[in-house]
Design a protein around this motif. Sequence first.
Motif, PDB file in Angstrom:
ATOM      1  N   ALA A 201     -40.908 -24.370  22.174  1.00  0.00           N
ATOM      2  CA  ALA A 201     -39.751 -24.063  21.062  1.00  0.00           C
ATOM      3  C   ALA A 201     -38.471 -24.609  21.821  1.00  0.00           C
ATOM      4  CB  ALA A 201     -39.975 -22.615  20.929  1.00  0.00           C
ATOM      5  N   LEU A 202     -38.274 -24.311  23.167  1.00  0.00           N
ATOM      6  CA  LEU A 202     -37.320 -24.685  23.696  1.00  0.00           C
ATOM      7  C   LEU A 202     -36.979 -26.111  23.966  1.00  0.00           C
ATOM      8  CD1 LEU A 202     -37.088 -21.992  26.730  1.00  0.00           C
ATOM      9  CD2 LEU A 202     -35.690 -22.082  24.487  1.00  0.00           C
ATOM     10  N   ASN A 203     -38.143 -26.904  24.094  1.00  0.00           N
ATOM     11  CA  ASN A 203     -38.272 -28.319  24.147  1.00  0.00           C
ATOM     12  C   ASN A 203     -37.738 -28.866  22.719  1.00  0.00           C
ATOM     13  OD1 ASN A 203     -39.113 -28.241  26.703  1.00  0.00           O
ATOM     14  ND2 ASN A 203     -41.356 -28.955  26.140  1.00  0.00           N
ATOM     15  N   ALA A 204     -38.056 -28.394  21.583  1.00  0.00           N
ATOM     16  CA  ALA A 204     -37.765 -28.841  20.321  1.00  0.00           C
ATOM     17  C   ALA A 204     -36.209 -28.890  20.217  1.00  0.00           C
ATOM     18  CB  ALA A 204     -38.348 -28.211  19.368  1.00  0.00           C
ATOM     19  N   LEU A 205     -35.737 -27.522  20.690  1.00  0.00           N
ATOM     20  CA  LEU A 205     -34.331 -27.025  20.582  1.00  0.00           C
ATOM     21  C   LEU A 205     -33.427 -28.248  21.335  1.00  0.00           C
ATOM     22  CD1 LEU A 205     -34.442 -23.127  20.622  1.00  0.00           C
ATOM     23  CD2 LEU A 205     -33.826 -24.629  18.584  1.00  0.00           C
ATOM     24  N   ALA A 206     -33.877 -28.310  22.566  1.00  0.00           N
ATOM     25  CA  ALA A 206     -33.164 -29.455  23.429  1.00  0.00           C
ATOM     26  C   ALA A 206     -33.085 -30.607  22.845  1.00  0.00           C
ATOM     27  CB  ALA A 206     -33.885 -29.255  24.840  1.00  0.00           C
ATOM     28  N   GLU A 207     -34.302 -31.033  22.073  1.00  0.00           N
ATOM     29  CA  GLU A 207     -34.059 -32.525  21.695  1.00  0.00           C
ATOM     30  C   GLU A 207     -33.146 -32.512  20.531  1.00  0.00           C
ATOM     31  OE1 GLU A 207     -38.050 -32.694  20.074  1.00  0.00           O
ATOM     32  OE2 GLU A 207     -39.084 -33.103  21.750  1.00  0.00           O
ATOM     33  N   ALA A 208     -32.924 -31.442  19.947  1.00  0.00           N
ATOM     34  CA  ALA A 208     -31.897 -31.413  18.831  1.00  0.00           C
ATOM     35  C   ALA A 208     -30.422 -30.867  19.211  1.00  0.00           C
ATOM     36  CB  ALA A 208     -32.254 -30.245  17.859  1.00  0.00           C
ATOM     37  N   GLY A 209     -30.524 -30.737  20.502  1.00  0.00           N
ATOM     38  CA  GLY A 209     -28.889 -30.617  21.173  1.00  0.00           C
ATOM     39  C   GLY A 209     -28.629 -29.163  21.029  1.00  0.00           C
ATOM     40  N   LEU A 210     -29.804 -28.128  20.997  1.00  0.00           N
ATOM     41  CA  LEU A 210     -29.404 -26.821  20.841  1.00  0.00           C
ATOM     42  C   LEU A 210     -29.913 -26.310  22.324  1.00  0.00           C
ATOM     43  CD1 LEU A 210     -30.591 -26.341  17.285  1.00  0.00           C
ATOM     44  CD2 LEU A 210     -28.554 -26.704  18.016  1.00  0.00           C
ATOM     45  N   GLY A 211     -29.035 -25.410  22.590  1.00  0.00           N
ATOM     46  CA  GLY A 211     -29.357 -24.674  23.872  1.00  0.00           C
ATOM     47  C   GLY A 211     -30.488 -23.502  23.776  1.00  0.00           C
ATOM     48  N   GLU A 212     -30.781 -22.850  24.795  1.00  0.00           N
ATOM     49  CA  GLU A 212     -31.713 -21.656  24.814  1.00  0.00           C
ATOM     50  C   GLU A 212     -31.238 -20.619  23.910  1.00  0.00           C
ATOM     51  OE1 GLU A 212     -33.195 -20.313  28.396  1.00  0.00           O
ATOM     52  OE2 GLU A 212     -33.804 -22.368  29.238  1.00  0.00           O
ATOM     53  N   GLY A 213     -29.807 -20.377  23.896  1.00  0.00           N
ATOM     54  CA  GLY A 213     -29.314 -19.400  23.117  1.00  0.00           C
ATOM     55  C   GLY A 213     -29.704 -19.508  21.546  1.00  0.00           C
ATOM     56  N   ALA A 214     -30.106 -20.487  21.074  1.00  0.00           N
ATOM     57  CA  ALA A 214     -30.559 -20.688  19.709  1.00  0.00           C
ATOM     58  C   ALA A 214     -31.724 -19.934  19.533  1.00  0.00           C
ATOM     59  CB  ALA A 214     -30.564 -22.121  19.271  1.00  0.00           C
ATOM     60  N   LEU A 215     -32.471 -19.639  20.437  1.00  0.00           N
ATOM     61  CA  LEU A 215     -33.916 -18.823  20.116  1.00  0.00           C
ATOM     62  C   LEU A 215     -33.743 -17.531  20.879  1.00  0.00           C
ATOM     63  CD1 LEU A 215     -36.825 -19.717  19.594  1.00  0.00           C
ATOM     64  CD2 LEU A 215     -37.080 -19.642  22.030  1.00  0.00           C
ATOM     65  N   ARG A 216     -34.033 -16.316  19.971  1.00  0.00           N
ATOM     66  CA  ARG A 216     -33.944 -15.165  20.337  1.00  0.00           C
ATOM     67  C   ARG A 216     -35.250 -14.500  20.423  1.00  0.00           C
ATOM     68  NH1 ARG A 216     -29.516 -12.532  18.089  1.00  0.00           N
ATOM     69  NH2 ARG A 216     -30.224 -10.556  18.733  1.00  0.00           N
ATOM     70  N   GLU A 217     -35.673 -14.418  21.572  1.00  0.00           N
ATOM     71  CA  GLU A 217     -37.217 -13.772  21.813  1.00  0.00           C
ATOM     72  C   GLU A 217     -37.419 -12.369  21.524  1.00  0.00           C
ATOM     73  OE1 GLU A 217     -40.943 -14.421  25.089  1.00  0.00           O
ATOM     74  OE2 GLU A 217     -38.749 -15.162  25.299  1.00  0.00           O
ATOM     75  N   LEU A 218     -38.198 -11.927  20.633  1.00  0.00           N
ATOM     76  CA  LEU A 218     -38.447 -10.503  20.359  1.00  0.00           C
ATOM     77  C   LEU A 218     -40.038 -10.498  20.930  1.00  0.00           C
ATOM     78  CD1 LEU A 218     -37.450 -10.410  16.899  1.00  0.00           C
ATOM     79  CD2 LEU A 218     -36.110  -9.375  18.874  1.00  0.00           C
ATOM     80  N   PRO A 219     -40.143  -9.761  22.205  1.00  0.00           N
ATOM     81  CA  PRO A 219     -41.554  -9.886  22.789  1.00  0.00           C
ATOM     82  C   PRO A 219     -42.238  -8.437  21.949  1.00  0.00           C
ATOM     83  CG  PRO A 219     -39.870  -8.962  24.347  1.00  0.00           C
ATOM     84  CD  PRO A 219     -39.197  -9.628  23.025  1.00  0.00           C
ATOM     85  N   THR A 220     -43.573  -8.461  21.986  1.00  0.00           N
ATOM     86  CA  THR A 220     -44.307  -7.595  21.614  1.00  0.00           C
ATOM     87  C   THR A 220     -45.520  -7.206  22.620  1.00  0.00           C
ATOM     88  OG1 THR A 220     -45.800  -9.059  20.119  1.00  0.00           O
ATOM     89  CG2 THR A 220     -44.064  -8.101  19.196  1.00  0.00           C
ATOM     90  N   GLU A 221     -46.153  -6.070  22.459  1.00  0.00           N
ATOM     91  CA  GLU A 221     -47.012  -5.672  23.438  1.00  0.00           C
ATOM     92  C   GLU A 221     -48.458  -6.239  23.064  1.00  0.00           C
ATOM     93  OE1 GLU A 221     -47.100  -1.328  24.028  1.00  0.00           O
ATOM     94  OE2 GLU A 221     -45.151  -1.368  24.865  1.00  0.00           O
ATOM     95  N   ARG A 222     -48.688  -6.369  21.897  1.00  0.00           N
ATOM     96  CA  ARG A 222     -49.742  -7.015  21.151  1.00  0.00           C
ATOM     97  C   ARG A 222     -49.748  -8.020  20.504  1.00  0.00           C
ATOM     98  NH1 ARG A 222     -53.875  -3.979  22.535  1.00  0.00           N
ATOM     99  NH2 ARG A 222     -55.523  -4.825  20.760  1.00  0.00           N
ATOM    100  N   LEU A 223     -50.673  -8.534  19.973  1.00  0.00           N
ATOM    101  CA  LEU A 223     -50.550  -9.981  18.900  1.00  0.00           C
ATOM    102  C   LEU A 223     -51.377  -9.418  17.652  1.00  0.00           C
ATOM    103  CD1 LEU A 223     -51.822 -12.412  21.764  1.00  0.00           C
ATOM    104  CD2 LEU A 223     -49.384 -12.680  20.493  1.00  0.00           C
ATOM    105  N   ASP A 224     -50.933  -8.587  17.090  1.00  0.00           N
ATOM    106  CA  ASP A 224     -51.562  -7.968  15.843  1.00  0.00           C
ATOM    107  C   ASP A 224     -50.335  -7.699  14.674  1.00  0.00           C
ATOM    108  OD1 ASP A 224     -50.164  -5.704  16.535  1.00  0.00           O
ATOM    109  OD2 ASP A 224     -52.336  -4.825  17.220  1.00  0.00           O
ATOM    110  N   VAL A 225     -51.052  -7.534  13.608  1.00  0.00           N
ATOM    111  CA  VAL A 225     -50.152  -7.276  12.340  1.00  0.00           C
ATOM    112  C   VAL A 225     -49.010  -6.101  12.605  1.00  0.00           C
ATOM    113  CG1 VAL A 225     -49.988  -6.821   9.756  1.00  0.00           C
ATOM    114  CG2 VAL A 225     -51.660  -8.409  10.887  1.00  0.00           C
ATOM    115  N   ALA A 226     -49.620  -4.923  13.064  1.00  0.00           N
ATOM    116  CA  ALA A 226     -48.578  -3.867  13.297  1.00  0.00           C
ATOM    117  C   ALA A 226     -47.695  -4.362  14.215  1.00  0.00           C
ATOM    118  CB  ALA A 226     -49.459  -2.661  13.802  1.00  0.00           C
ATOM    119  N   ALA A 227     -47.901  -4.954  15.340  1.00  0.00           N
ATOM    120  CA  ALA A 227     -46.748  -5.490  16.253  1.00  0.00           C
ATOM    121  C   ALA A 227     -45.757  -6.556  15.450  1.00  0.00           C
ATOM    122  CB  ALA A 227     -47.664  -6.264  17.521  1.00  0.00           C
TER     123      ALA A 227
END
Length: 341
Positions: A201-227
């Motif tokens: 994701a960050l590589n694609a943003l860099a290709e477009a001239g956008l910095g890491e700040g364009a990506l807001r990460e929202l971590p979750t404890e699990r990889l399911d629908v409730a999370a």
Amino acid sequence: MAQSVGIKDVARAAGVSVGTVSNVINRPDTVAGETRARVQSAIDRLGYVRSESARQLRAGRSRIMGLLVLDMGNPFFVDVARGAERAARDAGLGVMVCNSAQNAGEEAEYLSLFAEQRVRGVLLTPADATGRNIETFRRHGIPFVLVDRVAEGTTECSVSVDDVAGGALAVRHLVDAGHRSIAYVSGPPGLNQVRDRRTGALNALAEAGLGEGALRELPTERLDVAAGRDAGARLLGLADRPTAVFCANDLLALGVLQAMYAAGVVVPDDLAIVGYDDIEFAAAAAVPLTSVRQPAVTMGAMAADLLLEETEEREGQAPHEHRRVVLQPELVVRRSSLAAR
């Protein structure tokens, strides 16, 4: 409790030796037809079933392959299991499927169970980010193949998808649609897949001239629908809410979609969503979900084939060489990301 029928019971009922019964079961062509029929009649009448575990202990080779995945509630891993089961069945083997539930402790227990059962080999999607469980299991000398994970720092075989490329596909699609502020609902940060998709994701943003700040990460404890629903609620609470969200898997994306629907946020007009895996439910969602497709069935089948290649001794064939197979993902565009900006 009914007492199990043993080979001695069959021999007694048929009036033959235990060795003759064994020959009827394992080498029927060595037994006279009349005797073979008498023994088979006794087997059918008594309901005798041979002890496969005892046979395997004598032969030193199991007909069972272990499969340990992160989450059997995720249709992606169901498809992986389907591919592995097909390949194993074609080779005359069965598959023991276990679910670590993304828990390193449960993973360790199942790997110990596989060792106790002396399985032919194991297909493993690791939950333990430290690698200690793999290191402990390696001491048993049981072959294993990593699935949905590159074999970094190990010599074993692996079958995975290029998740860096997959993350780039997802975010490049959103950037091309005009989005300049994107959320990444990422899942547990200890998982390599989650980190690789973020890197893409960050590589694609860099290709477009956008910095890491364009990506807001929202971590979750699990990889399911409730999370995913929880992440969606957090997303709604942001003062400067991004216009698009990329989720580390489809279950998270479906949870985000549910949260948006409940809050009256229109997808994709108010928020574009892209998932990962392209499970069957992605196309069937209320708003069909754009997703990065992984060839899950193929991954399972290829991993099983590599394990079979390693564990089957075939005369005249070259010795097995460990390989890292990396498959390429594919972006499947649907309505959840198609609003014009």
